[in-house]
Structures are given as C-alpha cells and as structure tokens.
Design an enzyme around this catalytic site. Structure first.
Site, PDB file in Angstrom:
ATOM      1  N   GLU A 150     -19.445  15.604  70.345  1.00  0.00           N
ATOM      2  CA  GLU A 150     -19.008  16.835  69.665  1.00  0.00           C
ATOM      3  C   GLU A 150     -17.600  16.654  69.092  1.00  0.00           C
ATOM      4  OE1 GLU A 150     -19.427  20.244  72.239  1.00  0.00           O
ATOM      5  OE2 GLU A 150     -21.337  19.539  73.031  1.00  0.00           O
ATOM      6  N   ASP A 170     -14.216  16.629  67.410  1.00  0.00           N
ATOM      7  CA  ASP A 170     -13.343  17.270  66.415  1.00  0.00           C
ATOM      8  C   ASP A 170     -11.911  17.097  66.899  1.00  0.00           C
ATOM      9  OD1 ASP A 170     -13.359  19.242  68.437  1.00  0.00           O
ATOM     10  OD2 ASP A 170     -14.452  20.698  67.231  1.00  0.00           O
ATOM     11  N   ASN A 215     -23.622  15.680  79.585  1.00  0.00           N
ATOM     12  CA  ASN A 215     -22.654  15.925  78.512  1.00  0.00           C
ATOM     13  C   ASN A 215     -21.526  16.820  79.022  1.00  0.00           C
ATOM     14  OD1 ASN A 215     -22.071  15.698  75.605  1.00  0.00           O
ATOM     15  ND2 ASN A 215     -22.487  17.903  75.516  1.00  0.00           N
ATOM     16  N   HIS A 255     -13.416  17.091  72.196  1.00  0.00           N
ATOM     17  CA  HIS A 255     -12.723  18.121  71.416  1.00  0.00           C
ATOM     18  C   HIS A 255     -11.221  17.933  71.645  1.00  0.00           C
ATOM     19  CE1 HIS A 255     -16.393  20.270  70.480  1.00  0.00           C
ATOM     20  NE2 HIS A 255     -16.739  20.286  71.751  1.00  0.00           N
ATOM     21  N   GLU A 312     -21.769  20.389  80.906  1.00  0.00           N
ATOM     22  CA  GLU A 312     -20.554  21.012  81.455  1.00  0.00           C
ATOM     23  C   GLU A 312     -20.696  21.518  82.894  1.00  0.00           C
ATOM     24  OE1 GLU A 312     -19.467  23.968  78.558  1.00  0.00           O
ATOM     25  OE2 GLU A 312     -19.296  22.490  76.959  1.00  0.00           O
TER      26      GLU A 312
HETATM   27  O1  G3I Z   1     -24.691  34.562  65.145  1.00  0.00           O
HETATM   28  C1  G3I Z   1     -23.931  35.604  65.771  1.00  0.00           C
HETATM   29  C2  G3I Z   1     -23.614  36.696  64.796  1.00  0.00           C
HETATM   30  O2  G3I Z   1     -24.814  37.296  64.358  1.00  0.00           O
HETATM   31  C3  G3I Z   1     -22.709  37.727  65.469  1.00  0.00           C
HETATM   32  O3  G3I Z   1     -22.331  38.689  64.558  1.00  0.00           O
HETATM   33  C4  G3I Z   1     -21.482  37.047  66.036  1.00  0.00           C
HETATM   34  C5  G3I Z   1     -20.583  38.024  66.781  1.00  0.00           C
HETATM   35  O4  G3I Z   1     -19.947  37.453  67.875  1.00  0.00           O
HETATM   36  O5  G3I Z   1     -21.864  36.041  66.923  1.00  0.00           O
HETATM   37  C6  G3I Z   1     -22.651  35.021  66.318  1.00  0.00           C
HETATM   38  O6  G3I Z   1     -22.986  34.073  67.296  1.00  0.00           O
HETATM   39  C7  G3I Z   1     -21.956  33.189  67.664  1.00  0.00           C
HETATM   40  C8  G3I Z   1     -22.473  31.755  67.489  1.00  0.00           C
HETATM   41  O7  G3I Z   1     -21.504  30.833  67.943  1.00  0.00           O
HETATM   42  C9  G3I Z   1     -22.811  31.434  66.038  1.00  0.00           C
HETATM   43  O8  G3I Z   1     -21.650  31.456  65.257  1.00  0.00           O
HETATM   44  C10 G3I Z   1     -21.608  33.430  69.132  1.00  0.00           C
HETATM   45  O9  G3I Z   1     -21.007  34.695  69.269  1.00  0.00           O
HETATM   46  C11 G3I Z   1     -20.662  32.356  69.593  1.00  0.00           C
HETATM   47  O10 G3I Z   1     -20.484  32.488  71.003  1.00  0.00           O
HETATM   48  C12 G3I Z   1     -21.214  30.985  69.311  1.00  0.00           C
HETATM   49  O11 G3I Z   1     -20.247  30.026  69.671  1.00  0.00           O
HETATM   50  C13 G3I Z   1     -20.738  28.729  69.897  1.00  0.00           C
HETATM   51  C14 G3I Z   1     -20.268  28.259  71.260  1.00  0.00           C
HETATM   52  O12 G3I Z   1     -20.700  26.923  71.466  1.00  0.00           O
HETATM   53  C15 G3I Z   1     -20.824  29.132  72.357  1.00  0.00           C
HETATM   54  O13 G3I Z   1     -20.562  28.602  73.605  1.00  0.00           O
HETATM   55  C16 G3I Z   1     -20.209  27.817  68.806  1.00  0.00           C
HETATM   56  O14 G3I Z   1     -20.817  28.159  67.558  1.00  0.00           O
HETATM   57  C17 G3I Z   1     -20.565  26.357  69.145  1.00  0.00           C
HETATM   58  O15 G3I Z   1     -19.905  25.503  68.258  1.00  0.00           O
HETATM   59  C18 G3I Z   1     -20.107  26.034  70.542  1.00  0.00           C
HETATM   60  O16 G3I Z   1     -20.493  24.712  70.853  1.00  0.00           O
HETATM   61  C19 G3I Z   1     -20.076  24.245  72.140  1.00  0.00           C
HETATM   62  C20 G3I Z   1     -21.131  23.288  72.624  1.00  0.00           C
HETATM   63  O17 G3I Z   1     -22.387  23.917  72.640  1.00  0.00           O
HETATM   64  C21 G3I Z   1     -20.776  22.750  74.005  1.00  0.00           C
HETATM   65  N1  G3I Z   1     -19.460  22.184  74.022  1.00  0.00           N
HETATM   66  C22 G3I Z   1     -18.396  23.029  73.506  1.00  0.00           C
HETATM   67  C23 G3I Z   1     -18.727  23.498  72.105  1.00  0.00           C
HETATM   68  C24 G3I Z   1     -17.591  24.294  71.525  1.00  0.00           C
HETATM   69  O18 G3I Z   1     -17.385  25.476  72.232  1.00  0.00           O
END
Ligand code: G3I
Length: 451
Positions: A262, A264, A196, A233, A154
């Site tokens: 990725e 969806d 990516n 996405h 990105e």
């Molecule tokens: O695990 C913690 C948890 O302990 C806590 O209570 C909670 C509170 O906010 O956060 C949890 O972590 C989160 C994590 O996902 C696991 O669920 C983070 O806040 C959250 O920011 C994180 O989001 C991820 C996101 O990337 C961050 O940028 C998504 O799961 C993940 O699917 C997403 O993936 C990205 C790719 O890497 C790049 N392309 C876009 C894609 C979608 O956004």
C-alpha cells in the site's frame, strides 16, 4: 425419504510452473513493464467509483499490471448482512483488471476494521464461525482469480508491547489468525496467502519483531502462509526506515515472499522522489520481494490527498517520484523466481430427493492433498422449514472446524442442525453451512430432514 445420489465430478489440475524472467536491454516506459523485467509486478489500489474517469482509467490501463480493490473486497462490502454476499463493485474491478491482463491482490478477508454492523456486534464461537464462513465464501467465489490474498490485516498493536491488537476477532482466541489462513488455503489453494500490516517496516520496532515471530512460528508449524505484506504508508512522522531492506530480507529469509502492498509517501519534489527510489531499490535488492503496489493513482485519489503521496499529480501528470521509480525498476537485473504450487481441486455434488415439506442437502467439496472444505446447501421442499437436521458420513476424514450449523461428532456419522439465524428457510429457498477437515471428504452423502 428416498435417497437418489446425483454425482458430478470435476477435476482440474493447476500445473506447477516456474518462471524466471531476465532483464531487458531496452528501458521500459511504464511501471508494470519495467517491473516485469525482473519478474516483479507494479500495482495500484483501484476504487470502483473512479472507474468512469477517463484520465484515471487511462493511467491504470497503461501503467500497472497488478490491482488491489481499495475498499470493495472488504468485509462490509462483500457481506453487508450475514450470509448475503455482494460482489458487484469488487467484480467490476476484478473483471476490468483481468480483461486487461492484470493480476489481482485480494484485500482483505479478516480485519478488525470495516466490519459490517452484524459482525461488529458478534463475539465468541459465533464470530469465529462467521469469520471462517466469510473467508471460505469470498475466497471460493474468487478462486483462481486472485494472485495473493491479504488473509489477515493489521492484527498487531502499535507501540512497544509486541502484543496482538485487541479486537473482537482476537477475543475469539489467539488461534484466529492461523484458522483464517487454513480456511483461505482450503477455499483457494492456488492463491498466495499474506499477512498484511503497517508500521512493520523498521526492523527494530516491537511490532515488526512480533509479526516476524508469528510468521516464524507459522512456518515451523506448517500454518499455510506464503507472503507478508508491508503496507508502507510513509510521511515525516513515519519515514522510510534506514533498515527497510533489512526488514524485507529478514522476513524473506523465513521462506515467504514479501510484498510492498500500500505504498504512499507524503511529500513533493526531489525529496519525495528520493524516498520512492529507496523503497523501490530495497524491493529490487531482495530476491523474494515480489512487487510493489501504490495506494492509489493520482494524489487526488489518495486516502490522504493533502499529503500528495502518490506518483501522479491530481491532473494525472507524472511526478518526479514516478520517474525515480521507473528508472530504478529499469536499472534492475533479473529478479525473483515465481513458483506456483501444484494443486488438484475436485468438486463433488451429491443430492437426495426431498419429499413434500422436507428438505434437500447438497454438498460441494473442495478436496486437496491433506484436507478439504465442504459447503452444504440445505434447500426446503414445497413447505417452509422452521429447523433442519443434516447427517453426513466421514469415513476417512475429521472435521477441524465448521460454521453456520451446530455439530455433533467430527468423524464417522456427523450430525448438523441449524443455528438460530438459518432455522427458517422458505419453501424452495436454501441456506448453507460449511466445514473444514483433514483427510478425505469424499462420500459425505448428506441427508436432510425437517425438525
Ligand atoms: O463511499 C462513502 C461515501 O458514500 C460517503 O459519503 C462517505 C462519507 O464518509 O464515505 C465513503 O466511504 C469511505 C470510503 O473510504 C470510500 O472513500 C469511508 O467513509 C472511508 O472510511 C473509507 O476509507 C478507506 C479506509 O481504508 C477505511 O479503513 C480508504 O478509502 C482506504 O484507502 C483505506 O485503506 C486502508 C487499507 O484498507 C488498510 N491499510 C490502511 C489503508 C489506509 O487507511
């Protein structure tokens, strides 16, 4: 100080291979098997925290033959404090995938987002070096286990500018992306290296064009890039573009693989199924579209669960979208030619004996045809160090970049001194710095002295 070389050499040749898989007469009943009929893969993002869920793991094991860690290989997960690398959750995913005969996409080595706090507050050459060190360390740790790395994620701005995204990494200099790719190639010469991004699916968009020009430039100048990942996405505001296949084909024509990384698509029922089928058919129509990864297993596992964007419902049942993807994969003929390049990895370790209060320097060398990466470990003797100096000899090579040490010179006798954060090394403890170079890195013979 006495110099007692201890040299061990391990040479491993990863033999080149060419594989062409033909179509099958019988319809496959899982996504992975169906994709394999045309030499492709079908993967999913996996979250370590869900691996105890038997429904989740059952679908994973049955359906998918490629795995991406959803968050566990990101910079904040793997280097939470500078120089301290943690791989527990990433290893759980990688080891599970490999034990099940699945391959792994690595996501992601350099990104403006999900940086640990220490990196967010860095800039300039310190950040550049920290980024290169991160790439080298993580890609080396997983060397040989990763099918493809999302080296840079990105890096381009949305909208009509066609510019790079402003970020602390971008502000280290426009060459940060190619530096990242070179470091990744050095650390794991066998992995495919991908750029990516999202919103790069519509051929007419400025962002798509800008990424295309970068890849074209990298190929022209020999920057090591093997693939481009299209996150894909989609939702009603960002639908599957009518020219999606054209985009994939135009990038493939640059001489890179394309991967849907990725996927969806928000929606439900037959409309969602039709969109999934279009994406699948677009990949199948492009010889160098190597495979598709969906960003999660069940709708409830998605980062945007309310949009029900995945192939399985929240109870783990197959949706109409699943059936449309499976049928499209089964309808495909023979697909891409998968080629792995021939590389030779040589690891040489040289050590000198420290006196009391002095230090040891050992070097681990990853040498390939045109260049090398050296990782130097500085170990304190029986007294703590408050600063150190290492000298190396480069008779037939030139340092092109380095990290976690100050350097004077780039060939012949090269002197290295600690940077602030790694000056203090407790008695018996160690720290590491590294450098990348062209030519040969053999005969470095590091010597270490306290300063
Ligand atoms: O695990 C913690 C948890 O302990 C806590 O209570 C909670 C509170 O906010 O956060 C949890 O972590 C989160 C994590 O996902 C696991 O669920 C983070 O806040 C959250 O920011 C994180 O989001 C991820 C996101 O990337 C961050 O940028 C998504 O799961 C993940 O699917 C997403 O993936 C990205 C790719 O890497 C790049 N392309 C876009 C894609 C979608 O956004």
């Amino acid at each position: 100080m006495s110099l007692v070389p201890i040299v061990s050499t391990v040479a491993a040749a990863a033999l080149g291979a060419t594989l062409i898989m033909a179509g099958s007469a019988n319809a496959a009943t899982t996504l992975g098997a169906a994709a394999q009929q045309s030499g492709r893969y079908f993967g999913t993002a996996v979250a370590a925290g869900r691996m105890g869920d038997s429904t989740y793991i059952g679908i994973l094991n049955r359906e998918f033959d490629m795995v991406t860690a959803e968050n566990e290989m990101k910079i904040d997960a793997t280097e939470p404090s500078q120089g301290r690398f943690t791989y527990g959750n990433a290893d759980r995913i990688v080891n599970h995938a490999r034990s099940q005969g699945k391959r792994v996409r690595g996501h992601t080595l350099a990104w403006h987002s999900q940086q640990p706090g220490w990196m967010q507050s860095m800039s300039g050459s310190a950040l550049r070096n920290a980024m290169l060190n991160h790439i080298t360390q993580v890609a080396t740790y997983y060397r040989g286990k990763i099918y493809a790395w999302d080296v840079v994620n990105e890096a381009f701005a949305d909208g009509s500018s066609g510019a790079r995204r402003d970020s602390n990494l971008q502000r280290t200099g426009n060459d940060w992306i190619e530096a990242a790719f070179r470091a990744a190639r050095a650390a794991d010469p066998g992995a495919k290296l991908c750029y990516n991004d999202y919103n790069t699916d519509d051929w007419s968009h400025a962002k798509t064009q800008a990424v295309y020009r970068m890849v074209q430039d990298f190929k022209a100048r020999g920057v090591p890039i093997d693939c481009v990942g299209f996150q894909s996405h989609f939702n009603p505001q960002s639908p599957v573009p009518s020219n999606y296949q054209t985009t994939l084909q135009n990038f493939a024509n640059l001489g890179v693989d394309v991967q849907i990384t990725e996927l969806d698509i928000e929606g439900s029922g037959s409309a969602q199924a039709a969109n999934y089928e279009r994406v699948t058919r677009a990949c199948l129509a492009v010889t160098r579209c190597a495979g598709i990864t969906v960003w999660g297993i069940r709708d409830s596992d998605s980062w945007r669960a309310s949009g029900t964007p995945l192939l399985f419902d929240s109870s783990g049942n197959k949706k109409a979208a699943y059936t449309s993807v499976l049928n499209a994969l089964n309808a495909a003929g023979p697909g891409p030619t998968t080629t792995t390049t021939t590389t030779t990895t040589t690891t040489t370790t040289t050590s000198n004996n420290p006196g009391p209060g002095d230090c040891t320097a050992t070097v681990s060398l990853n040498q390939w045809a045109e260049g090398f990466v050296a990782t130097v470990k500085v170990t304190a003797g029986s007294s703590a160090l408050n600063g150190w100096r290492v000298t190396t000899t480069l008779s037939n090579g030139t340092v092109t970049n380095s990290w976690s040490a100050n350097r004077s010179g780039n060939s012949g006798t090269v002197n290295w001194t600690n940077v602030d954060y790694n000056a203090s090394v407790p008695a018996g403890g160690s720290t590491e710095f590294g450098f990348q170079g062209t030519g040969s890195g053999s005969g470095l013979n590091p010597t270490c002295a306290a300063s």
